[in-house]
Design a protein around this motif. Structure first.
Motif, PDB file in Angstrom:
ATOM      1  N   ALA A  26      36.847  44.176   9.163  1.00 23.09           N
ATOM      2  CA  ALA A  26      37.582  44.344  10.243  1.00 23.09           C
ATOM      3  C   ALA A  26      37.280  43.158  11.070  1.00 23.09           C
ATOM      4  CB  ALA A  26      36.642  45.488  11.078  1.00 23.09           C
ATOM      5  N   GLY A  27      36.237  42.378  10.930  1.00 22.27           N
ATOM      6  CA  GLY A  27      36.100  40.957  11.440  1.00 22.27           C
ATOM      7  C   GLY A  27      37.023  40.133  11.087  1.00 22.27           C
ATOM      8  N   LEU A  28      37.413  40.189   9.566  1.00 17.11           N
ATOM      9  CA  LEU A  28      38.336  38.968   9.157  1.00 17.11           C
ATOM     10  C   LEU A  28      39.824  39.671   9.644  1.00 17.11           C
ATOM     11  CD1 LEU A  28      37.059  38.543   5.366  1.00 17.11           C
ATOM     12  CD2 LEU A  28      37.646  36.805   7.011  1.00 17.11           C
ATOM     13  N   ARG A  29      40.034  41.004   9.238  1.00 23.57           N
ATOM     14  CA  ARG A  29      41.409  41.355   9.547  1.00 23.57           C
ATOM     15  C   ARG A  29      41.958  40.790  11.069  1.00 23.57           C
ATOM     16  NH1 ARG A  29      44.530  45.816  11.120  1.00 23.57           N
ATOM     17  NH2 ARG A  29      46.525  46.009   9.921  1.00 23.57           N
ATOM     18  N   GLU A  30      40.911  41.229  11.896  1.00 22.77           N
ATOM     19  CA  GLU A  30      41.296  41.034  13.598  1.00 22.77           C
ATOM     20  C   GLU A  30      41.311  39.638  13.686  1.00 22.77           C
ATOM     21  OE1 GLU A  30      40.157  42.725  17.708  1.00 22.77           O
ATOM     22  OE2 GLU A  30      40.480  44.244  15.966  1.00 22.77           O
ATOM     23  N   SER A  31      40.648  38.783  13.071  1.00 24.70           N
ATOM     24  CA  SER A  31      40.438  37.341  13.403  1.00 24.70           C
ATOM     25  C   SER A  31      41.677  36.711  12.924  1.00 24.70           C
ATOM     26  CB  SER A  31      39.254  36.867  12.736  1.00 24.70           C
ATOM     27  OG  SER A  31      39.401  36.664  11.499  1.00 24.70           O
ATOM     28  N   ARG A  32      42.425  37.387  11.760  1.00 29.01           N
ATOM     29  CA  ARG A  32      43.778  36.696  11.321  1.00 29.01           C
ATOM     30  C   ARG A  32      44.846  37.166  12.200  1.00 29.01           C
ATOM     31  NH1 ARG A  32      41.863  35.850   5.904  1.00 29.01           N
ATOM     32  NH2 ARG A  32      40.033  34.760   6.197  1.00 29.01           N
ATOM     33  N   GLY A  33      44.642  38.003  13.046  1.00 30.28           N
ATOM     34  CA  GLY A  33      45.851  38.306  13.948  1.00 30.28           C
ATOM     35  C   GLY A  33      46.540  39.384  13.181  1.00 30.28           C
ATOM     36  N   LEU A  34      45.968  40.187  12.328  1.00 28.14           N
ATOM     37  CA  LEU A  34      46.817  40.940  11.665  1.00 28.14           C
ATOM     38  C   LEU A  34      47.009  42.450  12.170  1.00 28.14           C
ATOM     39  CD1 LEU A  34      45.691  40.048   7.887  1.00 28.14           C
ATOM     40  CD2 LEU A  34      47.635  39.562   9.184  1.00 28.14           C
ATOM     41  N   ILE A  45      44.497  40.798   2.521  1.00 27.50           N
ATOM     42  CA  ILE A  45      45.041  40.101   3.609  1.00 27.50           C
ATOM     43  C   ILE A  45      45.108  38.382   3.555  1.00 27.50           C
ATOM     44  CG2 ILE A  45      43.842  41.547   5.430  1.00 27.50           C
ATOM     45  CD1 ILE A  45      41.628  39.796   5.855  1.00 27.50           C
ATOM     46  N   GLY A  46      45.263  38.198   1.981  1.00 24.38           N
ATOM     47  CA  GLY A  46      45.537  36.861   1.750  1.00 24.38           C
ATOM     48  C   GLY A  46      44.528  35.984   1.185  1.00 24.38           C
ATOM     49  N   ASP A  47      43.106  36.396   1.329  1.00 24.09           N
ATOM     50  CA  ASP A  47      42.182  35.689   1.042  1.00 24.09           C
ATOM     51  C   ASP A  47      42.045  35.593  -0.613  1.00 24.09           C
ATOM     52  OD1 ASP A  47      41.246  35.321   3.539  1.00 24.09           O
ATOM     53  OD2 ASP A  47      39.337  36.119   3.137  1.00 24.09           O
ATOM     54  N   GLU A  48      41.570  34.701  -1.358  1.00 19.95           N
ATOM     55  CA  GLU A  48      41.426  34.247  -2.487  1.00 19.95           C
ATOM     56  C   GLU A  48      40.159  35.110  -2.944  1.00 19.95           C
ATOM     57  OE1 GLU A  48      41.556  30.522  -4.277  1.00 19.95           O
ATOM     58  OE2 GLU A  48      43.413  29.975  -3.497  1.00 19.95           O
ATOM     59  N   VAL A  49      39.926  35.760  -4.095  1.00 19.51           N
ATOM     60  CA  VAL A  49      38.797  36.323  -4.370  1.00 19.51           C
ATOM     61  C   VAL A  49      37.799  35.180  -4.887  1.00 19.51           C
ATOM     62  CG1 VAL A  49      37.614  37.753  -6.156  1.00 19.51           C
ATOM     63  CG2 VAL A  49      39.832  38.503  -5.049  1.00 19.51           C
ATOM     64  N   PRO A  50      36.519  35.072  -4.548  1.00 21.56           N
ATOM     65  CA  PRO A  50      35.759  33.857  -4.509  1.00 21.56           C
ATOM     66  C   PRO A  50      34.879  34.139  -5.970  1.00 21.56           C
ATOM     67  CG  PRO A  50      34.609  35.047  -2.929  1.00 21.56           C
ATOM     68  CD  PRO A  50      36.048  35.998  -2.989  1.00 21.56           C
ATOM     69  N   ALA A  51      35.362  34.634  -6.961  1.00 22.88           N
ATOM     70  CA  ALA A  51      34.714  34.750  -8.142  1.00 22.88           C
ATOM     71  C   ALA A  51      34.035  33.738  -8.791  1.00 22.88           C
ATOM     72  CB  ALA A  51      35.624  35.585  -9.407  1.00 22.88           C
ATOM     73  N   GLY A 108      24.606  36.134  10.802  1.00 23.70           N
ATOM     74  CA  GLY A 108      26.153  35.911  10.597  1.00 23.70           C
ATOM     75  C   GLY A 108      26.931  35.545  12.030  1.00 23.70           C
ATOM     76  N   ARG A 109      28.072  35.221  11.736  1.00 23.19           N
ATOM     77  CA  ARG A 109      28.912  34.976  12.808  1.00 23.19           C
ATOM     78  C   ARG A 109      30.417  35.545  12.427  1.00 23.19           C
ATOM     79  NH1 ARG A 109      29.004  28.759  14.932  1.00 23.19           N
ATOM     80  NH2 ARG A 109      29.602  29.584  16.921  1.00 23.19           N
ATOM     81  N   GLY A 110      30.967  36.469  13.503  1.00 25.92           N
ATOM     82  CA  GLY A 110      32.144  36.915  13.160  1.00 25.92           C
ATOM     83  C   GLY A 110      32.023  37.917  11.864  1.00 25.92           C
ATOM     84  N   TRP A 111      33.003  37.899  10.923  1.00 25.31           N
ATOM     85  CA  TRP A 111      33.044  38.770   9.693  1.00 25.31           C
ATOM     86  C   TRP A 111      31.665  38.805   9.269  1.00 25.31           C
ATOM     87  CZ3 TRP A 111      33.326  37.989   4.406  1.00 25.31           C
ATOM     88  CH2 TRP A 111      33.278  36.728   3.914  1.00 25.31           C
ATOM     89  N   THR A 112      30.861  37.660   8.839  1.00 28.80           N
ATOM     90  CA  THR A 112      29.710  37.580   8.109  1.00 28.80           C
ATOM     91  C   THR A 112      28.668  38.361   8.926  1.00 28.80           C
ATOM     92  OG1 THR A 112      28.812  35.508   9.125  1.00 28.80           O
ATOM     93  CG2 THR A 112      30.562  35.359   7.222  1.00 28.80           C
TER      94      THR A 112
END
Length: 288
Positions: free
Chosen positions: A54-62, A149-155, A180-184
């Motif tokens: 939720a934090g990531l998606r909203e921070s991206r303006g989606l 939402i367009g992030d690369e998977v950090p494998a 944490g901060r934001g999504w973290t």
């Protein structure tokens, strides 16, 4: 060894995340679209993954994206889509919420999970777990949602996290505060939960900017302050002044969570506990 399941599951996360990215094409139609108002919910670990997404998606303006415990969903609000996260698909609060909601997508590990009719499902069966302690299913669900939402998977970072030696000071720590901060913030909550579940360790979690508003008062030698993502300016120095150890990383924060998982298991082993079967916990909370 008693901890063989959780260790194997932790070590499988890079491959699980890559498989999740490969599943995105099939899952995209039932995952949130840009601009939709979305509520994401779950319990325990699944809730913390919901908070991170939720934090990531909203921070991206989606689109507006809120996260709730399944038991605390505000049913009177107007959302375009709901996303339920549940490894077992049997958690009572999740099933009861799904029955009351329209337009639900459920992310689960189980093919025959008893969700309400009409619920769309994304099944991550390859990420299911034998251990009661959740690790790879939760992070794989978040990896899929991040990819959507367009992030690369950090494998690759996940593999680095597995190869990194654990500092003996981390394994011996008597207390850890995760920040944490934001999504973290969701990752900080999850790391604290893992250490409590697996190792019965005293842990807390806070937004990083709140840490100096009281919680830093417990920092002292033998304790850790563990940061997910970029730390606020001056925080590392403030922690060092207390004698506590400040832990940070240049890994993607989701990969850094793997390090915290490993510390939790190492602490459990050092105490003679069984991290596969935490005290008072079961794989799914099913209320009578």
């Amino acid at each position: 060894m008693a901890q063989q399941h959780v260790l194997a599951e932790i070590e499988s996360q890079p491959s699980c995340w890559r498989r999740a990215a490969d599943r995105l094409a099939d899952a995209r139609d039932v995952l949130p679209r840009d601009g939709e108002r979305v509520a994401v919910f779950g319990c325990g670990t699944s809730l913390y993954m919901a908070r991170a997404y939720a934090g990531l998606r909203e921070s991206r303006g989606l689109g507006v994206t809120d996260a709730f415990p399944a038991s605390e969903l505000p049913f009177g609000r107007d959302y375009d889509r709901y996303v339920a996260i549940s490894r077992s698909g049997t958690t009572t609060e999740v099933l009861e919420a799904v029955e009351r909601l329209p337009n639900v997508t459920a992310i689960t590990a189980i093919h025959d999970a008893p969700f309400a009719a009409g619920t769309r499902q994304v099944i991550l069966d390859f990420a299911d777990e034998k251990s009661v302690v959740q690790t790879r299913f939760a992070t794989t669900a978040l990896a899929l949602l991040r990819a959507s939402i367009g992030d690369e998977v950090p494998a690759d970072d996940a593999e680095r996290a597995l190869a990194q030696p654990l500092d003996p000071e981390w394994v011996a720590a008597e207390q850890i505060s995760f920040l944490g901060r934001g999504w973290t913030n969701g990752l900080a909550d999850e790391a604290a939960l893992k250490a409590r579940e697996a190792a019965q360790l005293w842990t807390e979690s806070y937004p990083a900017m709140e840490y100096r508003h009281g919680p830093i008062s417990i920092a002292q030698p033998g304790r850790l302050t563990w940061m997910f993502g970029t730390a606020p300016e001056g925080l590392a120095d403030d922690v060092a002044a207390t004698g506590a150890t400040f832990v940070t990383s240049d890994l993607d924060p989701l990969a850094h969570l793997i390090v915290a998982q490993r510390v939790a298991v190492a602490q459990s082993e050092a105490k003679g506990l069984d991290p596969d079967r935490p005290r008072s916990l079961t794989r799914s909370v099913v209320l009578k």
